[in-house]
Design a protein around this motif. Structure first.
Motif, mmCIF file in Angstrom:
data_model
loop_
_atom_site.group_PDB
_atom_site.id
_atom_site.type_symbol
_atom_site.label_atom_id
_atom_site.label_comp_id
_atom_site.label_asym_id
_atom_site.label_seq_id
_atom_site.Cartn_x
_atom_site.Cartn_y
_atom_site.Cartn_z
ATOM 1 N N GLU A 140 0.663 -0.900 0.001
ATOM 2 C CA GLU A 140 -0.161 0.070 -0.055
ATOM 3 C C GLU A 140 0.832 1.285 0.322
ATOM 4 O OE1 GLU A 140 -2.755 0.587 2.777
ATOM 5 O OE2 GLU A 140 -4.123 -1.166 1.816
ATOM 6 N N SER A 153 0.911 5.091 0.538
ATOM 7 C CA SER A 153 0.081 6.483 1.428
ATOM 8 C C SER A 153 0.702 7.362 0.950
ATOM 9 C CB SER A 153 -0.170 6.019 2.233
ATOM 10 O OG SER A 153 -1.108 4.864 2.760
ATOM 11 N N THR A 173 -4.515 6.363 -1.339
ATOM 12 C CA THR A 173 -3.801 5.415 -0.778
ATOM 13 C C THR A 173 -3.603 4.909 -1.979
ATOM 14 O OG1 THR A 173 -4.319 5.146 1.542
ATOM 15 C CG2 THR A 173 -3.934 3.107 0.487
ATOM 16 N N ALA A 223 -3.602 0.622 -3.772
ATOM 17 C CA ALA A 223 -2.552 -0.703 -3.694
ATOM 18 C C ALA A 223 -1.629 -0.962 -4.998
ATOM 19 C CB ALA A 223 -4.334 -1.767 -3.376
#
Length: 440
Positions: A73, A75, A96, A98
Motif C-alpha cells: 500500500e 500512501s 492510498t 494498492a
C-alpha cells in the motif's frame, strides 16, 4: 531380455525424475530471483517517490514480498499541493494506492489500483460510470539473468469524465495508453475517444484522438531518435461568428541527434477544412500542410528542457526568455506552408540567436509568401485583411494572379519587399526617407 528392458525403464524413470527435480528447482529459483528483484525495485522506487513528493506531503509504503506474489500500500499524506490540485486534495487528507505484483519465471505482472478514499469519491462524482474504477494501470516486467536490460509493457485505461462550472463544461472520453520498452527501443500508443470544451466564447470538440511514438535511446538514456504521430479524425471550433470543421488533422514529429545538434522535423496537415460564417458562403480548403525543420545544439536543447521543468516564476514564456538570454541558438533549416495545393505557399530559413533577453545580432532569417488573389475577398470577409491596401503600402507586391512578399531579418532590421524597419526603434514600423528605418 525382459530384465534388461526393465533395468532400462528404471534408469529412464530415474533420469526423468532427476530432470523434473532440476526443472522445479530452476523454476523456483527463477521465481525466487524475481521476488528478490521486485522487492529491491519497489524499495528503490519508493525512496525516489518519497524524495520527489516531499514538497507536497509525506509518502510511505507498507506491505511485504512473498515468493509468488507481493502486496503493498502506497500512501501520500497531503501537506500542500499547487493549484489546481489543492482544490481536490486538502492538507491532512490521504491518498492510498494498492500495488499487487505476481511473480513468475524471471517475469512479474503488476497492477495499481486507487483504494476507496476522498480522491476516489471525488473522481466518482465526475465519472460517466461511477461504479467503475476511475483508472487502471497494469504492467509486465521481464527480468532475464543473462540480460540486464528491462523489457516492460505498460497499459493504462481510464473512465470518461464530465466537468462543469457556472461558465464552462468539459467532457473527456475514455483514454487508453500502451507502452513497450525493450533495451534501447521504446514504443507507445494512445487513444482518446473524445474531448469537448464548451464555454462562453464557443465550443471545441475533438473526436477520435490517437497516436503513436517510437524511439531509440543512446547509452546515456537520452533520445537518439524519436518519431511520433498525433491524429484527430474530426475537430470542430464553433465560435459566435465563425465555425471551423477540420477533418484528418495530423502532426508528425521526427527528431534525430547528429554530431553536435538535434534536428527536429515537424509536419502539420489536415485533409480538409470548412470555414463558415452566419449569412455568408462557406469556404472549403483541401489539404493544408506546413513543414518545419529546426536544428539546435545539444547544450541549448538540454538547457531549455531543464528550464521548462524548473517551475520558474512567470511561466513558460519567462523560461523561454531566460533561455534566449543565455545566448542560445536555433537554426531554421526550412519551412513550407501550402493550402489547397498552391493557394498559399510560404518558405524560409534562418538562424535565431539571442542575448540579453531579445533577438540579437546572430539572428538571420529570410522567407517568401505567395498567395492567389482569389483568396483576397475571403480574407477580407473572415479576418478583415485588406490585401489591396497591403499591396499599396508595400507589404505585398502583385505579380500576375498572385500577391508576393519577400521578408528578411538581420541584426534587428526587418526588410519587407525592399523596405527596412528597425525593431529597436521607438516606432519600428515607421520607415525613413532614405528607405532605412529611423532609430534613436
Amino acid at each position: 531380455m525382459r530384465r534388461r528392458t526393465r533395468r532400462r525403464l528404471r534408469k529412464l524413470r530415474r533420469v526423468m525424475g532427476y530432470l523434473t527435480v532440476a526443472a522445479v528447482l530452476v523454476y523456483f529459483g527463477g521465481v525466487y530471483m524475481t521476488s528478490q528483484k521486485v522487492s529491491l525495485t519497489v524499495e528503490s522506487q519508493t525512496k525516489q517517490l518519497a524524495e520527489h513528493l516531499a514538497p507536497f506531503g509525506a509518502f510511505s509504503m507498507t506491505g511485504q514480498s512473498g515468493l509468488f506474489s507481493s502486496e503493498y500500500e502506497l500512501s501520500l499524506l497531503v501537506d500542500k499541493l499547487p493549484d489546481p490540485f489543492n482544490s481536490w486534495l486538502r492538507s491532512g487528507e490521504v491518498v492510498t494506492l494498492a500495488l499487487k505484483v505476481s511473480h513468475g519465471f524471471f517475469s512479474a505482472h503488476s497492477r495499481v489500483e486507487l483504494l476507496p478514499g476522498v480522491l476516489r469519491e471525488r473522481l466518482a462524482f465526475y465519472q460517466d460510470s461511477p461504479q467503475q474504477v476511475p483508472f487502471e494501470i497494469a504492467a509486465t516486467h521481464r527480468l532475464s539473468p543473462f540480460d540486464t536490460r528491462l523489457i516492460e509493457e505498460l497499459r493504462i485505461k481510464t473512465d470518461a469524465f464530465t466537468l462543469s462550472t457556472d461558465s464552462a463544461r468539459g467532457h473527456l472520453g475514455e483514454i487508453g495508453i500502451s507502452y513497450y520498452h525493450r533495451g534501447s527501443r521504446l514504443q507507445s500508443m494512445f487513444k482518446v475517444d473524445e474531448l469537448t470544451l464548451v464555454g462562453e466564447q464557443g465550443e471545441l470538440s475533438l473526436q477520435d484522438i490517437h497516436g503513436n511514438q517510437s524511439g531509440l535511446l543512446d547509452h546515456d538514456g537520452r533520445f537518439a531518435e524519436l518519431e511520433g504521430l498525433i491524429r484527430v479524425e474530426t475537430a470542430t471550433f464553433d465560435q459566435v461568428t465563425t465555425k471551423t470543421e477540420v477533418s484528418g488533422a495530423e502532426v508528425d514529429l521526427f527528431q534525430k541527434r547528429e554530431a553536435q545538434t538535434l534536428r527536429s522535423d515537424i509536419d502539420l496537415l489536415f485533409t480538409s477544412a470548412v470555414v463558415s460564417m452566419p449569412g455568408a458562403l462557406s469556404r472549403k480548403f483541401d489539404l493544408f500542410r506546413a513543414d518545419l525543420a529546426v536544428e539546435t545544439p545539444h547544450l541549448d536543447t538540454e538547457r531549455l528542457v531543464s528550464l521548462l521543468g524548473s517551475f520558474t516564476d512567470g511561466g513558460q514564456s519567462a523560461q523561454l526568455e531566460q533561455w534566449l538570454a543565455s545566448g542560445a541558438e536555433m537554426t531554421l533549416k526550412e519551412t513550407i506552408v501550402s493550402v489547397g495545393g498552391s493557394r498559399i505557399e510560404a518558405s524560409g530559413s534562418g538562424r535565431v540567436g539571442a542575448g540579453e533577453g531579445r533577438l540579437g545580432p546572430r539572428t538571420q532569417a529570410k522567407g517568401s509568401l505567395r498567395m492567389e488573389k482569389t483568396l483576397a475577398p475571403w480574407l477580407q470577409e473572415v479576418a478583415g485583411i485588406d490585401m489591396g491596401q497591403l499591396a499599396l503600402d508595400g507589404w505585398m507586391s502583385e505579380k500576375g494572379s498572385n500577391y508576393i512578399s519577400r521578408i528578411a531579418f538581420s541584426e534587428e532590421i526587418v526588410t519587407v519587399n525592399g523596405k527596412h524597419f528597425d525593431l529597436s526603434a521607438e516606432n519600428p514600423l515607421e520607415e525613413s526617407e532614405s528607405g532605412a528605418a529611423s532609430s534613436d
